[in-house]
Motif scaffolding. Sequence first.
Motif, PDB file in Angstrom:
ATOM      1  N   ALA A 251       0.833  -1.205   0.000  1.00  0.00           N
ATOM      2  CA  ALA A 251       0.000   0.000   0.000  1.00  0.00           C
ATOM      3  C   ALA A 251       0.870   1.259   0.000  1.00  0.00           C
ATOM      4  N   PHE A 252       1.950   1.244   0.790  1.00  0.00           N
ATOM      5  CA  PHE A 252       2.885   2.389   0.790  1.00  0.00           C
ATOM      6  C   PHE A 252       3.460   2.593  -0.611  1.00  0.00           C
ATOM      7  N   LEU A 253       3.869   1.483  -1.227  1.00  0.00           N
ATOM      8  CA  LEU A 253       4.481   1.565  -2.560  1.00  0.00           C
ATOM      9  C   LEU A 253       3.477   2.105  -3.582  1.00  0.00           C
ATOM     10  N   ASP A 254       2.248   1.713  -3.426  1.00  0.00           N
ATOM     11  CA  ASP A 254       1.173   2.156  -4.322  1.00  0.00           C
ATOM     12  C   ASP A 254       1.006   3.681  -4.258  1.00  0.00           C
ATOM     13  N   VAL A 255       1.159   4.215  -3.039  1.00  0.00           N
ATOM     14  CA  VAL A 255       1.043   5.666  -2.861  1.00  0.00           C
ATOM     15  C   VAL A 255       2.267   6.369  -3.465  1.00  0.00           C
ATOM     16  N   LYS A 256       3.436   5.755  -3.319  1.00  0.00           N
ATOM     17  CA  LYS A 256       4.670   6.406  -3.763  1.00  0.00           C
ATOM     18  C   LYS A 256       4.913   6.277  -5.271  1.00  0.00           C
ATOM     19  N   LEU A 257       4.444   5.205  -5.855  1.00  0.00           N
ATOM     20  CA  LEU A 257       4.752   4.916  -7.271  1.00  0.00           C
ATOM     21  C   LEU A 257       4.458   6.076  -8.236  1.00  0.00           C
ATOM     22  N   PRO A 258       3.315   6.764  -8.109  1.00  0.00           N
ATOM     23  CA  PRO A 258       3.044   7.860  -9.050  1.00  0.00           C
ATOM     24  C   PRO A 258       4.066   8.997  -8.965  1.00  0.00           C
ATOM     25  N   HIS A 259       4.818   9.074  -7.873  1.00  0.00           N
ATOM     26  CA  HIS A 259       5.805  10.154  -7.713  1.00  0.00           C
ATOM     27  C   HIS A 259       7.188   9.758  -8.209  1.00  0.00           C
ATOM     28  N   LEU A 260       7.358   8.481  -8.555  1.00  0.00           N
ATOM     29  CA  LEU A 260       8.705   7.954  -8.819  1.00  0.00           C
ATOM     30  C   LEU A 260       9.418   8.696  -9.944  1.00  0.00           C
ATOM     31  N   ASP A 261       8.734   8.943 -11.064  1.00  0.00           N
ATOM     32  CA  ASP A 261       9.393   9.609 -12.198  1.00  0.00           C
ATOM     33  C   ASP A 261       9.880  11.003 -11.808  1.00  0.00           C
ATOM     34  N   ARG A 262       9.063  11.713 -11.052  1.00  0.00           N
ATOM     35  CA  ARG A 262       9.442  13.056 -10.610  1.00  0.00           C
ATOM     36  C   ARG A 262      10.647  12.992  -9.672  1.00  0.00           C
ATOM     37  N   TRP A 263      10.613  12.041  -8.749  1.00  0.00           N
ATOM     38  CA  TRP A 263      11.751  11.887  -7.832  1.00  0.00           C
ATOM     39  C   TRP A 263      13.020  11.515  -8.594  1.00  0.00           C
ATOM     40  N   ASN A 264      12.882  10.620  -9.566  1.00  0.00           N
ATOM     41  CA  ASN A 264      14.057  10.212 -10.351  1.00  0.00           C
ATOM     42  C   ASN A 264      14.599  11.389 -11.166  1.00  0.00           C
ATOM     43  N   ALA A 265      13.688  12.233 -11.653  1.00  0.00           N
ATOM     44  CA  ALA A 265      14.120  13.403 -12.424  1.00  0.00           C
ATOM     45  C   ALA A 265      14.918  14.349 -11.529  1.00  0.00           C
ATOM     46  N   ARG A 266      14.498  14.484 -10.288  1.00  0.00           N
ATOM     47  CA  ARG A 266      15.233  15.338  -9.343  1.00  0.00           C
ATOM     48  C   ARG A 266      16.611  14.743  -9.051  1.00  0.00           C
ATOM     49  N   ARG A 267      16.674  13.424  -8.900  1.00  0.00           N
ATOM     50  CA  ARG A 267      17.969  12.768  -8.701  1.00  0.00           C
ATOM     51  C   ARG A 267      18.891  13.049  -9.887  1.00  0.00           C
ATOM     52  N   ALA A 268      18.327  12.977 -11.100  1.00  0.00           N
ATOM     53  CA  ALA A 268      19.129  13.203 -12.314  1.00  0.00           C
ATOM     54  C   ALA A 268      19.658  14.637 -12.351  1.00  0.00           C
TER      55      ALA A 268
ATOM     56  N   GLN B  36      24.341  18.275 -11.656  1.00  0.00           N
ATOM     57  CA  GLN B  36      25.072  19.340 -10.960  1.00  0.00           C
ATOM     58  C   GLN B  36      26.403  18.827 -10.423  1.00  0.00           C
ATOM     59  N   TYR B  37      26.386  17.638  -9.818  1.00  0.00           N
ATOM     60  CA  TYR B  37      27.626  17.029  -9.330  1.00  0.00           C
ATOM     61  C   TYR B  37      28.606  16.844 -10.487  1.00  0.00           C
ATOM     62  N   SER B  38      28.145  16.208 -11.559  1.00  0.00           N
ATOM     63  CA  SER B  38      29.032  15.844 -12.669  1.00  0.00           C
ATOM     64  C   SER B  38      29.656  17.082 -13.284  1.00  0.00           C
ATOM     65  N   HIS B  39      28.885  18.162 -13.338  1.00  0.00           N
ATOM     66  CA  HIS B  39      29.374  19.402 -13.903  1.00  0.00           C
ATOM     67  C   HIS B  39      30.416  20.048 -12.987  1.00  0.00           C
TER      68      HIS B  39
ATOM     69  N   PRO C 127      20.221   6.783 -16.476  1.00  0.00           N
ATOM     70  CA  PRO C 127      20.253   6.242 -15.111  1.00  0.00           C
ATOM     71  C   PRO C 127      19.327   7.014 -14.157  1.00  0.00           C
ATOM     72  N   VAL C 128      18.987   6.419 -13.029  1.00  0.00           N
ATOM     73  CA  VAL C 128      18.113   7.090 -12.067  1.00  0.00           C
ATOM     74  C   VAL C 128      18.806   7.353 -10.723  1.00  0.00           C
ATOM     75  N   TRP C 129      20.125   7.082 -10.689  1.00  0.00           N
ATOM     76  CA  TRP C 129      20.944   7.559  -9.584  1.00  0.00           C
ATOM     77  C   TRP C 129      20.427   7.158  -8.207  1.00  0.00           C
ATOM     78  N   HIS C 130      20.340   5.870  -7.987  1.00  0.00           N
ATOM     79  CA  HIS C 130      20.104   5.378  -6.626  1.00  0.00           C
ATOM     80  C   HIS C 130      21.225   5.915  -5.732  1.00  0.00           C
ATOM     81  N   LEU C 131      22.463   5.814  -6.237  1.00  0.00           N
ATOM     82  CA  LEU C 131      23.620   6.377  -5.545  1.00  0.00           C
ATOM     83  C   LEU C 131      24.414   7.216  -6.541  1.00  0.00           C
TER      84      LEU C 131
END
Length: 204
Positions: A75-92, A97-100, A118-122
């Motif tokens: 259920a938690f994952l279900d709530v979070k899933l719609p935000h994943l692309d946005r969160w991954n975009a922020r990670r990118a 910024q780091y790479s630059h 990539p989606v930059w887990h780390l």
Amino acid sequence: GVEAEGGRVGGGGHAAAFSFYPGKNLGALGDGGAVTTNDPELAESVRRLRNYGAQVKYQHERVGANSRLDELQAAFLDVKLPHLDRWNARRAEIAEQYSHALASLGLTLPWVAPEAEPVWHLYVVRHPERDRVRAALTSAGIETSVHYPRNPGDQVAYAHLPIDRTRLPVAGSLPHELLSLPMSPVMTDDQVTLVIRALQAVLR
Ligand SMILES: *Cc1c(COP(=O)(O)O)cnc(C)c1O
């Protein structure tokens, strides 16, 4: 969320495994994971393996594990899933910024395969004096991690394997050189700048 070879990972091969460990890009609030596949037979087999090897209750066709995804975690994952692309975009964005900003400080930066998104887990860098760099960041109030401080082949669990370490010079040096910088979609630009400034201060 990773794009590679024209599609998202998880749909390209026979099967793929995902971790929902809390620190992951899509993390539950406890442990969890999933397997994706287009093969109905394999799907059935995985369903059985996670449920003591049983499809029908108390009828165990094979040896399995207790590895069902808890309903609350689902259920938690279900709530979070719609935000994943946005969160991954922020990670990118942060990775960009780091790479630059860290390009000419003597750090080995992450290599990105052509055509991969990539989606930059780390965000893992390398430096021969990792411990000195890490200590400077710690002094500046910046927490970092090491993924991982010991190679699988150097774990006690694998001590019985006949591994010739002289043939693994790169793997041998990695645990002493790797440094995972702060990476999270909730980091602000100011926080990213703080990390960059601290690294510039210690490496320039
Ligand atoms: C998350 C992660 C794991 C562990 O995943 P589990 O869900 O705990 O099985 C192992 N290796 C790497 C590289 C990971 O990122």
